[in-house]
Design an enzyme around this catalytic site. Structure first.
Site, mmCIF file in Angstrom:
data_model
loop_
_atom_site.group_PDB
_atom_site.id
_atom_site.type_symbol
_atom_site.label_atom_id
_atom_site.label_comp_id
_atom_site.label_asym_id
_atom_site.label_seq_id
_atom_site.Cartn_x
_atom_site.Cartn_y
_atom_site.Cartn_z
ATOM 1 N N HIS A 56 -34.925 45.479 -2.805
ATOM 2 C CA HIS A 56 -36.160 44.690 -3.035
ATOM 3 C C HIS A 56 -37.385 45.596 -3.187
ATOM 4 O O HIS A 56 -38.475 45.261 -2.718
ATOM 5 C CB HIS A 56 -36.385 43.675 -1.906
ATOM 6 C CG HIS A 56 -35.333 42.613 -1.844
ATOM 7 N ND1 HIS A 56 -35.385 41.462 -2.587
ATOM 8 C CD2 HIS A 56 -34.182 42.547 -1.134
ATOM 9 C CE1 HIS A 56 -34.312 40.716 -2.339
ATOM 10 N NE2 HIS A 56 -33.559 41.354 -1.471
ATOM 11 N N ASN A 130 -33.987 33.984 -1.027
ATOM 12 C CA ASN A 130 -33.786 34.442 -2.405
ATOM 13 C C ASN A 130 -33.931 33.250 -3.339
ATOM 14 O O ASN A 130 -34.045 32.102 -2.881
ATOM 15 C CB ASN A 130 -32.373 35.020 -2.561
ATOM 16 C CG ASN A 130 -32.244 36.445 -2.038
ATOM 17 O OD1 ASN A 130 -33.155 37.247 -2.163
ATOM 18 N ND2 ASN A 130 -31.103 36.748 -1.451
#
Ligand code: NDP
Length: 487
Positions: A56, A130
Site C-alpha cells: 500500500h 479494501n
C-alpha cells in the site's frame, strides 16, 4: 531586529542571510564548514524520505465526516460515534494500490486499500479495508510469501508472472479474490467509483453486553465503474497519478464523493452453524442470508493541506477498535492487528500516534513514556507506573472486551473449508456475459507469459472446479486442454 515576518529561517528559527550562495573561502575558494545553514539544508534533504510502506505504498487521502443515518444501530453496538442518527464524526481516508512502489502508476489491476480513520470521542477507530470483500489468503503466516510474489523477482528485479501464478495456483483459497480482481472491479475508473469493504468479520457489542458479528460495506454514491484496460495502460504512461489527481480535483471543485455505510448483522450464535466459516476472509456472507442495514454516510470534503504530513504519515491499524467494536478470530485479522502497528513503529517511530494526522481528538492518558520523537510533553510529572496511589489514570471496566469461548488444543491447524470453488463460481455466474468475456480475456492475457504449462494447468483446474465452462474457456485461450483427470 528586522520586522520581516516572512523571513527565511533555519530549522531552529534563526534568520538566514543568504539562501543562494554558500559561504566560501574567497570568491572561488572551497566551501566552509561553518556554513551551518548549507549543512543543515543538505543533511535534511538527505533525510526527506521515510521507509515506504512495503504494501500500500502509493496512496491518496482526503478528510471528511461520517454521519449516522440510522437510529437503530445502537441496538447492536455501544460504539459512541454510532449512538444516534445525526451524530457526525470527523474522519480521514487513505486509498492505495497494494503492490506498486510509492511512484507507481495508479491505473493498474490491483486491490485498492480503503482505510478509514474515525476521530471518535472514545479514541481513533480505524476500519482498514479494501475495495474487495475478500482476500487472497486467510492466514497471516502466508502474507510475506504472497506479497513477495507480487513484488519484484530477486534476480531480474522485474514483476514476475511465474511467481504470481505459481503461488496462486498452489493457494486455491485465492481464487475468489483473483476473480474479483480480474473482473471490472479490479481496475476502478476512479477511487470515487468503487465500494469499500471491511472484508473481515468484526464483533459488535451493545450496552447490554450482547454480541453480534458484523460485515462492513461502503457503497459508492458515484456508482461502481471500471476502467477500460487499454485506456488504463495509456494512462499509466501518460498520467501515472490519474486516480490521485481525480480525487483531489473532485474535492477541490466541491464535487464531494460520498459513500453509504451498510452492515450485515449476524446473530452471535450463528457462527457455529452458518454454511461458511464466518472468520474465513476468503468468503463473503450472503446478503440473501443477512441483508445489509444502513448505518450512515461518509462524505469527503477536504483535501490535505500537505501530502507528506497527512497522507504519507497517516497510520492505520485494525487494532484501533473503540468500545463496542471488537476483533473476530479471523486469523488474517489477528495477524494484521500486529503487523500494521508494527509497520508504523518502523516507518514513523514508537510515537507515531502523536503525529497530528494520527492524534486522537480525546485526551491520551497512559503509562507509556519516552521514545524517539516524543513531542506531547511525555506525561509531565504524572505517575509512570500502575497500580499507584497517586490518582493516575485507571482502567474502565465498561471498556473491557466481550468474552469469546474457545476450546481445543494449541496447534497449527488449517481452516475446515476446502471449498474454494462455490463462491468464486457464484461470482463468475453473476457477472454479465460481457464482463465474463473481459474476465476471461484478463486472465488469459495475464497467464499467457507464464513459462510453465504445469502452473497453468494447475490453475485451469481451479477455474474448472468453480465452473466447467470457465475452466474450458481459459484453457482454450491459453492453447491448452482441461486435463481429463479433472473432469
Ligand atoms: P447477492 O446477489 O445478494 O449479492 C451479490 C453482490 O455481488 C452484489 O451485492 C454486488 O455487491 C456484487 N456484485 C455485483 N456485480 C459484481 C461484479 N461484477 N463483480 C463483483 N461483485 C459484484 O449474492 P450473495 O451475497 O450471496 O453473494 C454472491 C456472490 O457475490 C459472492 O460469492 C461474492 O463473490 C459476490 N459478492 C458478495 C458480496 C457480499 O458481501 N455478500 C459483496 C460483493 C460481491 P455490491 O452491492 O457490494 O456492489
Amino acid at each position: 531586529m528586522s520586522n520581516n515576518k516572512n523571513r527565511l529561517t533555519t530549522a531552529s528559527g534563526i534568520p538566514v542571510g543568504d539562501n543562494q550562495n554558500s559561504v566560501t573561502a574567497g570568491s572561488n575558494g572551497p566551501v566552509l564548514i561553518q556554513d551551518f545553514h548549507l549543512l543543515e539544508k543538505l543533511a535534511h534533504f538527505n533525510r526527506e524520505r521515510i521507509p515506504e510502506r512495503v504494501v500500500h505504498a502509493k496512496g491518496a487521502g482526503a478528510h471528511g465526516y461520517f454521519e449516522v443515518t440510522n437510529d437503530e444501530i445502537s441496538k447492536y453496538t455501544k460504539a459512541d460515534f454510532l449512538s444516534e442518527a445525526g451524530k457526525r464524526t470527523d474522519m480521514f481516508i487513505r486509498f492505495s494500490t497494494v503492490a506498486g512502489e510509492l511512484g507507481s502508476a495508479d491505473t493498474v489491476r490491483d486491490p485498492r486499500g480503503f482505510a478509514v480513520k474515525f476521530y471518535t470521542e472514545e479514541g481513533n477507530y480505524d476500519l482498514v479495508g479494501n475495495n474487495t470483500p475478500i482476500f487472497f489468503i486467510r492466514d497471516a503466516i502466508k502474507f510475506p510469501d504472497f506479497i513477495h510474489t507480487q513484488k519484484r523477482h530477486p534476480q531480474t528485479h522485474l514483476k514476475d508472472v511465474n511467481m504470481v501464478w505459481d503461488f496462486w495456483s498452489l493457494s486455491p483459497e485465492s481464487l475468489h479474490q483473483i476473480t474479483y480482481l480480474h473482473g471490472d472491479r479490479g481496475l476502478p475508473a476512479t477511487l470515487r467509483h468503487m465500494n469499500g469493504y471491511g472484508s473481515h468479520t468484526y464483533k459488535w457489542v451493545n450496552d447490554q453486553g450482547e454480541a453480534f458479528w458484523v460485515k462492513y460495506h461502503f457503497i459508492s454514491e458515484q456508482g461502481v465503474k471500471g476502467l477500460d484496460v487499454d485506456l488504463a495502460d495509456k494512462l499509466a504512461g501518460e498520467n501515472p497519478d490519474y486516480h490521485t489527481e481525480d480525487l483531489y480535483n473532485a474535492i477541490d471543485q466541491g464535487d464531494f464523493p460520498a459513500w453509504k455505510l451498510y452492515v450485515q448483522i449476524i446473530p452471535y450464535e450463528d457462527y457455529k452453524t452458518y454454511k461458511w466459516d464466518l472468520f474465513d476472509v476468503t468468503k463473503t456472507v450472503s446478503q440473501k442470508d443477512y441483508p445489509r442495514i444502513e448505518v450512515g454516510r461518509m462524505v469527503l470534503n477536504r483535501n490535505p493541506e500537505n501530502y507528506f504530513a497527512e497522507v504519507e504519515q497517516s497510520a492505520f491499524t485494525p487494532g484501533n477498535l473503540v468500545p463496542g467494536i471488537e476483533a473476530s478470530p479471523d486469523k488474517m485479522l489477528q495477524g494484521r492487528i500486529f503487523s500494521y502497528g508494527d509497520a508504523h513503529r518502523y516507518r514513523l517511530g514508537a510515537n507515531n500516534q502523536q503525529i497530528p494526522i494520527n492524534r486522537p481528538v480525546n485526551e491520551v492518558k497512559n503509562y507509556q513514556r519516552d521514545g524517539a520523537m516524543r513531542v506531547d510533553g511525555n506525561g509531565g510529572n504524572t505517575p509512570v507506573y500502575e497500580p499507584n496511589s497517586l490518582n493516575g489514570p485507571a482502567e474502565d471496566i465498561t471498556s473491557k472486551g466481550n468474552p469469546f469461548e474457545v476450546h481445543g488444543v494449541a496447534d497449527s491447524v488449517a481452516y475446515d473449508s476446502e471449498d474454494h470453488y462455490t463462491q468464486p463460481g457464484d461470482l463468475y455466474r453473476l457477472m454479465s456475459v460481457d464482463e465474463r468475456d473481459r474476465l476471461i480475456e484478463n486472465f488469459v492475457n495475464h497467464m499467457k507469459p507464464v513459462e510453465s504449462d504445469e502452473i497453468k494447468l494447475r490453475q485451469i483446474e481451479h477455474f474448472y472446479k468453480a465452473d466447467p465452462e470457465w475452466g474450458e474457456r481459459i484453457a482454450q485461450g491459453l492453447g491448452l486442454a482441461v486435463p481429463e483427470s479433472v473432469k
